[in-house]
Design a protein around this motif. Structure first.
Motif, PDB file in Angstrom:
ATOM      1  N   ALA A 123      68.573  53.739  91.417  1.00  0.00           N
ATOM      2  CA  ALA A 123      68.988  55.133  91.242  1.00  0.00           C
ATOM      3  C   ALA A 123      69.899  55.341  90.049  1.00  0.00           C
ATOM      4  O   ALA A 123      70.606  54.432  89.603  1.00  0.00           O
ATOM      5  N   LYS A 124      69.881  56.588  89.550  1.00  0.00           N
ATOM      6  CA  LYS A 124      70.949  57.058  88.690  1.00  0.00           C
ATOM      7  C   LYS A 124      72.084  57.441  89.637  1.00  0.00           C
ATOM      8  O   LYS A 124      72.210  58.590  90.059  1.00  0.00           O
ATOM      9  N   GLY A 125      72.897  56.452  89.958  1.00  0.00           N
ATOM     10  CA  GLY A 125      73.944  56.648  90.947  1.00  0.00           C
ATOM     11  C   GLY A 125      74.842  55.434  90.989  1.00  0.00           C
ATOM     12  O   GLY A 125      74.708  54.496  90.197  1.00  0.00           O
ATOM     13  N   VAL A 126      75.787  55.456  91.919  1.00  0.00           N
ATOM     14  CA  VAL A 126      76.696  54.329  92.073  1.00  0.00           C
ATOM     15  C   VAL A 126      75.928  53.163  92.678  1.00  0.00           C
ATOM     16  O   VAL A 126      75.359  53.271  93.758  1.00  0.00           O
ATOM     17  N   ARG A 127      75.935  52.050  91.991  1.00  0.00           N
ATOM     18  CA  ARG A 127      75.153  50.894  92.424  1.00  0.00           C
ATOM     19  C   ARG A 127      76.025  49.832  93.080  1.00  0.00           C
ATOM     20  O   ARG A 127      75.976  49.631  94.281  1.00  0.00           O
ATOM     21  N   LYS A 130      73.152  55.259  85.877  1.00  0.00           N
ATOM     22  CA  LYS A 130      73.649  54.243  86.808  1.00  0.00           C
ATOM     23  C   LYS A 130      75.114  53.929  86.527  1.00  0.00           C
ATOM     24  O   LYS A 130      75.566  53.946  85.382  1.00  0.00           O
ATOM     25  N   VAL A 131      75.847  53.653  87.611  1.00  0.00           N
ATOM     26  CA  VAL A 131      77.265  53.338  87.519  1.00  0.00           C
ATOM     27  C   VAL A 131      77.515  52.003  88.197  1.00  0.00           C
ATOM     28  O   VAL A 131      77.148  51.798  89.357  1.00  0.00           O
ATOM     29  N   LYS A 132      78.128  51.079  87.452  1.00  0.00           N
ATOM     30  CA  LYS A 132      78.501  49.775  87.981  1.00  0.00           C
ATOM     31  C   LYS A 132      80.021  49.631  87.877  1.00  0.00           C
ATOM     32  O   LYS A 132      80.606  50.005  86.853  1.00  0.00           O
ATOM     33  N   MET A 133      80.610  49.069  88.925  1.00  0.00           N
ATOM     34  CA  MET A 133      82.069  48.938  88.951  1.00  0.00           C
ATOM     35  C   MET A 133      82.454  47.496  89.266  1.00  0.00           C
ATOM     36  O   MET A 133      81.620  46.707  89.717  1.00  0.00           O
ATOM     37  N   ALA A 134      83.719  47.185  89.037  1.00  0.00           N
ATOM     38  CA  ALA A 134      84.218  45.836  89.339  1.00  0.00           C
ATOM     39  C   ALA A 134      85.705  45.910  89.626  1.00  0.00           C
ATOM     40  O   ALA A 134      86.420  46.776  89.104  1.00  0.00           O
ATOM     41  N   VAL A 135      86.153  44.983  90.489  1.00  0.00           N
ATOM     42  CA  VAL A 135      87.579  44.884  90.818  1.00  0.00           C
ATOM     43  C   VAL A 135      88.001  43.422  90.667  1.00  0.00           C
ATOM     44  O   VAL A 135      87.412  42.530  91.291  1.00  0.00           O
ATOM     45  N   ASN A 136      89.012  43.177  89.834  1.00  0.00           N
ATOM     46  CA  ASN A 136      89.526  41.827  89.586  1.00  0.00           C
ATOM     47  C   ASN A 136      90.981  41.735  90.036  1.00  0.00           C
ATOM     48  O   ASN A 136      91.767  42.666  89.817  1.00  0.00           O
ATOM     49  N   ALA A 137      91.326  40.588  90.608  1.00  0.00           N
ATOM     50  CA  ALA A 137      92.672  40.407  91.148  1.00  0.00           C
ATOM     51  C   ALA A 137      93.658  39.846  90.141  1.00  0.00           C
ATOM     52  O   ALA A 137      94.843  39.692  90.450  1.00  0.00           O
ATOM     53  N   GLY A 170      84.167  53.198  80.881  1.00  0.00           N
ATOM     54  CA  GLY A 170      83.270  53.314  79.732  1.00  0.00           C
ATOM     55  C   GLY A 170      82.799  52.004  79.158  1.00  0.00           C
ATOM     56  O   GLY A 170      82.366  51.961  77.997  1.00  0.00           O
ATOM     57  N   GLY A 171      82.832  50.932  79.943  1.00  0.00           N
ATOM     58  CA  GLY A 171      82.324  49.663  79.442  1.00  0.00           C
ATOM     59  C   GLY A 171      80.826  49.526  79.665  1.00  0.00           C
ATOM     60  O   GLY A 171      80.238  50.202  80.497  1.00  0.00           O
ATOM     61  N   ASN A 172      80.221  48.622  78.894  1.00  0.00           N
ATOM     62  CA  ASN A 172      78.778  48.398  79.026  1.00  0.00           C
ATOM     63  C   ASN A 172      78.454  46.979  78.579  1.00  0.00           C
ATOM     64  O   ASN A 172      78.898  46.536  77.524  1.00  0.00           O
ATOM     65  N   GLY A 173      77.672  46.271  79.394  1.00  0.00           N
ATOM     66  CA  GLY A 173      77.283  44.913  79.038  1.00  0.00           C
ATOM     67  C   GLY A 173      75.818  44.804  78.696  1.00  0.00           C
ATOM     68  O   GLY A 173      75.263  43.710  78.682  1.00  0.00           O
ATOM     69  N   GLY A 174      75.160  45.938  78.414  1.00  0.00           N
ATOM     70  CA  GLY A 174      73.723  45.938  78.160  1.00  0.00           C
ATOM     71  C   GLY A 174      73.372  45.708  76.712  1.00  0.00           C
ATOM     72  O   GLY A 174      73.969  44.870  76.026  1.00  0.00           O
ATOM     73  N   ILE A 175      72.383  46.483  76.224  1.00  0.00           N
ATOM     74  CA  ILE A 175      71.876  46.282  74.865  1.00  0.00           C
ATOM     75  C   ILE A 175      72.993  46.446  73.834  1.00  0.00           C
ATOM     76  O   ILE A 175      73.131  45.653  72.902  1.00  0.00           O
ATOM     77  N   LYS A 176      73.786  47.495  74.008  1.00  0.00           N
ATOM     78  CA  LYS A 176      74.913  47.727  73.105  1.00  0.00           C
ATOM     79  C   LYS A 176      76.193  47.470  73.887  1.00  0.00           C
ATOM     80  O   LYS A 176      76.659  48.304  74.657  1.00  0.00           O
ATOM     81  N   THR A 190      75.715  64.471  80.002  1.00  0.00           N
ATOM     82  CA  THR A 190      74.314  64.845  79.986  1.00  0.00           C
ATOM     83  C   THR A 190      73.543  63.945  80.943  1.00  0.00           C
ATOM     84  O   THR A 190      73.859  62.757  81.070  1.00  0.00           O
ATOM     85  N   TYR A 191      72.543  64.508  81.607  1.00  0.00           N
ATOM     86  CA  TYR A 191      71.735  63.694  82.514  1.00  0.00           C
ATOM     87  C   TYR A 191      71.127  62.521  81.746  1.00  0.00           C
ATOM     88  O   TYR A 191      70.529  62.700  80.683  1.00  0.00           O
ATOM     89  N   GLY A 192      71.300  61.311  82.271  1.00  0.00           N
ATOM     90  CA  GLY A 192      70.800  60.113  81.614  1.00  0.00           C
ATOM     91  C   GLY A 192      71.819  59.428  80.712  1.00  0.00           C
ATOM     92  O   GLY A 192      71.550  58.355  80.173  1.00  0.00           O
ATOM     93  N   GLU A 193      73.004  60.023  80.536  1.00  0.00           N
ATOM     94  CA  GLU A 193      74.018  59.491  79.629  1.00  0.00           C
ATOM     95  C   GLU A 193      74.944  58.524  80.377  1.00  0.00           C
ATOM     96  O   GLU A 193      75.613  58.913  81.331  1.00  0.00           O
ATOM     97  N   ARG A 194      74.975  57.273  79.955  1.00  0.00           N
ATOM     98  CA  ARG A 194      75.865  56.289  80.568  1.00  0.00           C
ATOM     99  C   ARG A 194      77.325  56.613  80.232  1.00  0.00           C
ATOM    100  O   ARG A 194      77.628  57.287  79.239  1.00  0.00           O
TER     101      ARG A 194
END
Length: 813
Positions: free
Chosen positions: A625-629, A666-673, A700-706, A738-742
């Motif tokens: 989904a375009k949603g919280v993953r 899509k939204v991906k999150m992380a929690v570090n101690a 606003g981080g991204n580990g994909g193509i860019k 915008t719809y589709g904008e990471r």
């Protein structure tokens, strides 16, 4: 006039304008309806348009022009000796001239079972009504033919919840307009919408059940396909039999000369029934060109001959932009310029011979269609770097590619701008100048240009700029939501709020959409409605791609992947045992640990999805989904000697709070101690890193193509304040992006300072964002459980969605 279709009426209208009062006109129509726009039948089949949306000429139009109209009066014969036309129901009309405009009919495969109950063609308004009625009780449909009509029929039936397969004889969709690569891009786009495509399949028989109704197809290779509806869309046949029976020369169609006269000089013919210089045309633009010449000649004017049409096609095929001009295939003497973006589904190709552009293909993005059309039709040598043709930003003065406005300006006034409605450049320019038109919507209302599929919108806007010059270009450039509308994203969202629009269909109707929408605007509108009116909006499955409609990721072989949610990447022995048991029970070929700390079951059949979900007894991971993953976590202070906070516990809280939330992308999150960042917070949409006494929140981080490193939003001490800031940030992103904008692109575009001001510094606005987020969270449902419950209660729509697609192979020794 024999026939009452678009080509004939357009010709008749032109004749009456040129020679008012010269003829007493009688029109015979085999159909019971007045003239209507067959191009819009795809919208009728989708259930989005009714008669009032497609009618072109109502009863009053005929009456105002003194036309005698006989509906439901199919002509039986043309008595050339008596000079009368006689209908099957006994009506006779004398003539001085006959305009023969009988059109064409669908080609029906000469196979056993073609007359069974459940076999349809896609040519008339009544055909649409019949298919819609049958779709209420059917679950599967097969469409024979992978051309424009077949793909539109497939899209329409899929919108009614049917499992649809397009069956095509050759290996390429739209093989007359597209090369193999372009056809493959189109196939992928069609299958993304949930329609199956079976290429290289020759239908040998339509199979019947014990009640004499359609139950499927049998192919030449021995395989079969289950279907309760079969649509024949494998081409057209000119309706020339009536002319032939009258002794008029015919081959495939009615033979005409360059002034559209048949072998009888008092009988003219136009439209799809015509054969001119050995060619029959099925697109609107050539038919309207014929009509203009025939009307002028009938009116006694000196007119240029019709010498045939250089055909270019610009269409929306099931919402996908497709353009083809000239020769899309080429030969060994051709040089090829090609650009592809497989991730975006965009394919572009230009062919050159002797330095001239002789053909072009565009799939997925047709914004260059105007300039390419001009190049191919212009027939002049291309100078300068050819790459600039597909990438205009590379062009310099005098180079190979002009701007889109200059390309449209270079076209002759006779050039067709709107192929759907046969509107020439000159007609659009005349209307803009004489009527003072300043917007695309006004042009569409006045001339019909861009009214149907909307694909010619950029060319219409170029003509507006050419006429009005600085008065138009001085205005800030507005990016429209898509080519189907002149409205921007912001204007659409404002209208949704101001007019309390709650459905996709209502939004498109109220806002004057051109056509039925496309793969760009429909999902976007559906999302904006979800954000505006949580719990009140009408979610439109037809405006979702197959992954979100089925709640699983489709794979390259047509199977699906199932990813159950594991909060914070934490699981239990019981969950792992259930996953293993499900994988064995349903013969899942691959079980893989994902990068988001979850387990993916790959290769699940569509019809098995509900049973898999029920057996897992775990919530959806929203991996499609375009949603919280996911919320990825490290083990934190619970186990790690470096951890300063309970990252697992807080990550699970975050994931349970925001699961199943729709977002622009899509939204991906992380929690570090701790700052060692084992869960990689700095390449996530939202990432938290614990210090000695506080949480650092990055966005606003991204580990994909860019790859993009996340930026610091704020530092807070308490878990509760961190939750509020995450909620406010996500809601601000949901409403503003915008719809589709990471988030990576959004944060870069808007700027972290502006976001920090709205989310962190403005406490009143933060509280309002959190309140709206809570409303959105209250409206959520768990999708897997919801679908299982509906199936168990006998919900027919769900049963159709997950009914098995049966494709059997019979091996003959």
């Amino acid at each position: 006039m024999i026939g009452n279709g678009m080509a004939g009426i357009r010709c008749l209208d032109a004749l009456l304008e040129r020679a008012p009062g010269r003829f007493d006109v009688t029109v015979f129509s085999a159909e019971e309806r007045t003239n209507y726009d067959r191009i819009q039948l795809s919208g009728v089949l989708l259930g989005e348009k009714g008669w009032d949306d497609v009618v072109l000429n109502d009863d009053a139009w005929y009456a105002e022009r003194g036309i005698t109209l006989h509906l439901g009066a199919k002509v039986a014969r043309i008595d050339r000796e008596r000079r009368v036309v006689v209908s099957e129901n006994g009506i006779e009309a004398p003539y001085d001239k006959v305009l023969y405009a009988t059109g064409s009919r669908a080609f029906v495969l000469p196979v056993p079972g073609r007359d069974l109950d459940g076999v349809y063609v896609f040519r008339t308004y009544e055909d649409c009504d019949a298919m819609i009625e049958r779709a209420k009780t059917a679950t599967r449909a097969a469409v024979i033919g992978g051309g424009l009509l077949g793909l539109e029929a497939a899209r329409g039936l899929a919108a009614h919840g049917l499992e649809v397969t397009v069956v095509h004889l050759v290996s390429t969709l739209m093989e007359r307009q597209l090369d193999a690569a372009g056809g493959e891009y189109l196939r992928r786009a069609i299958e993304q919408q949930g329609v199956h495509v079976a290429l290289g399949k020759k239908t040998e028989e339509i199979l019947a059940d014990e009640d004499g109704r359609v139950r499927g197809l049998r192919f030449a290779d021995g395989s079969t396909l289950d279907a309760e509806i079969v649509v024949m869309a494998a081409g057209i046949v000119p309706n020339a039999e009536l002319a032939k029976s009258a002794g008029i020369e015919c081959r495939r169609g009615v033979i005409v000369d360059d002034f559209l006269r048949t072998s009888d000089p008092d009988v003219y013919a136009v439209g799809e029934c015509v054969e001119h210089r050995g060619l029959c045309y099925g697109l609107v633009a050539p038919l309207y060109e014929m009509g203009r010449v025939a009307a002028a000649h009938l009116a006694g004017e000196t007119t240029a001959a019709y010498e045939g049409s250089v055909v270019s096609t610009k269409l929306k095929v099931s919402g996908v932009d497709v353009f083809s001009a000239g020769d899309p295939f080429g030969d060994g003497a051709c040089e090829i310029l090609r650009a592809e973006d497989s991730s975006a589904g965009v394919y572009k190709k230009v062919l050159f011979r002797d330095g001239k552009a002789v053909g072009a293909v565009l799939v997925g993005d047709a914004t260059l269609s105007g300039s390419l059309d001009a190049l191919v039709k212009g027939g002049t040598a291309v100078e300068g770097p050819r790459a600039a043709i597909l990438f205009p930003e590379l062009a310099s003065a005098g180079g190979a590619s002009a701007s889109p406005d200059a390309a449209v300006a270079a076209l002759p006034e006779s050039a067709t701008i709107c192929a759907c409605n046969g509107v020439a450049k000159g007609a659009v320019l005349c209307a803009i100048r004489e009527q003072g038109l300043t917007t695309r919507k006004e042009v569409a209302a006045c001339t019909n240009a861009s009214r149907s599929c909307g694909g010619c919108g950029p060319q219409v806007e170029s003509l507006l700029r050419l006429v009005h010059g600085d008065s138009v270009t001085a205005k800030p450039t507005k990016k429209t939501l898509c080519d189907c509308t002149s409205l921007s994203r912001e204007e659409v969202i404002a209208a949704i709020h101001e007019q309390h629009l709650t459905s996709v269909r209502e939004t498109m109707s109220v806002l004057g959409w051109a056509g039925d929408g496309c793969a760009t605007c429909r999902p976007a509108i559906n999302y904006y409605l979800t954000v505006a009116w949580p719990g009140e909006n009408e979610d439109d499955p037809r405006s979702r791609f197959v992954n979100e409609r089925v709640h699983a990721n489709i794979q390259r072989d047509g199977t699906y992947s199932v990813v159950p949610r594991m909060y914070g990447g934490v699981t239990t022995p019981d969950e792992l045992m259930r996953i293993a048991q499900v994988a064995k029970r349903f013969h899942v070929p691959t079980v893989k640990v994902t990068g988001g700390q979850r387990i993916d079951l790959l290769g699940v059949k569509k019809e098995d999805l509900p049973a898999v979900w029920k057996a897992l007894d775990m919530p959806s991971g929203f991996a499609y989904a375009k949603g919280v993953r996911t919320v990825k976590t490290c083990v934190g202070s619970t186990w790690c000697r470096f951890g300063t906070r309970d990252s697992m516990g807080f990550g699970i809280r975050v994931e349970r709070t925001f699961e199943n939330l729709w977002t622009p992308a899509k939204v991906k999150m992380a929690v570090n101690a701790c700052p060692r960042n084992c869960a990689e917070s700095l390449v996530k949409d939202v990432g938290l890193i614990a210090g000695e006494t506080e949480w650092e929140i990055y966005v606003g981080g991204n580990g994909g193509i860019k790859v993009r490193t996340a930026e610091l939003l704020a530092k807070v001490e308490s878990d509760d304040e961190a939750m509020d800031l995450i909620a406010a940030f996500l809601q601000h992103y949901r409403e503003d992006a915008t719809y589709g904008e990471r988030t990576a692109h959004w944060v870069e575009r808007v700027g972290i300072e502006a976001i920090r001001k709205a989310v962190v510094d403005d406490l009143e606005n933060r509280a309002a964002l959190v309140d709206r987020m809570e409303e959105a969270l209250e409206a959520r449902v768990e999708p897997w459980r919801e679908r299982v419950t509906k199936l168990e209660s006998g919900d027919e729509e769900m049963e159709r969605e997950f009914a098995p697609l049966r494709l059997k192979l019979k091996v003959v020794a």
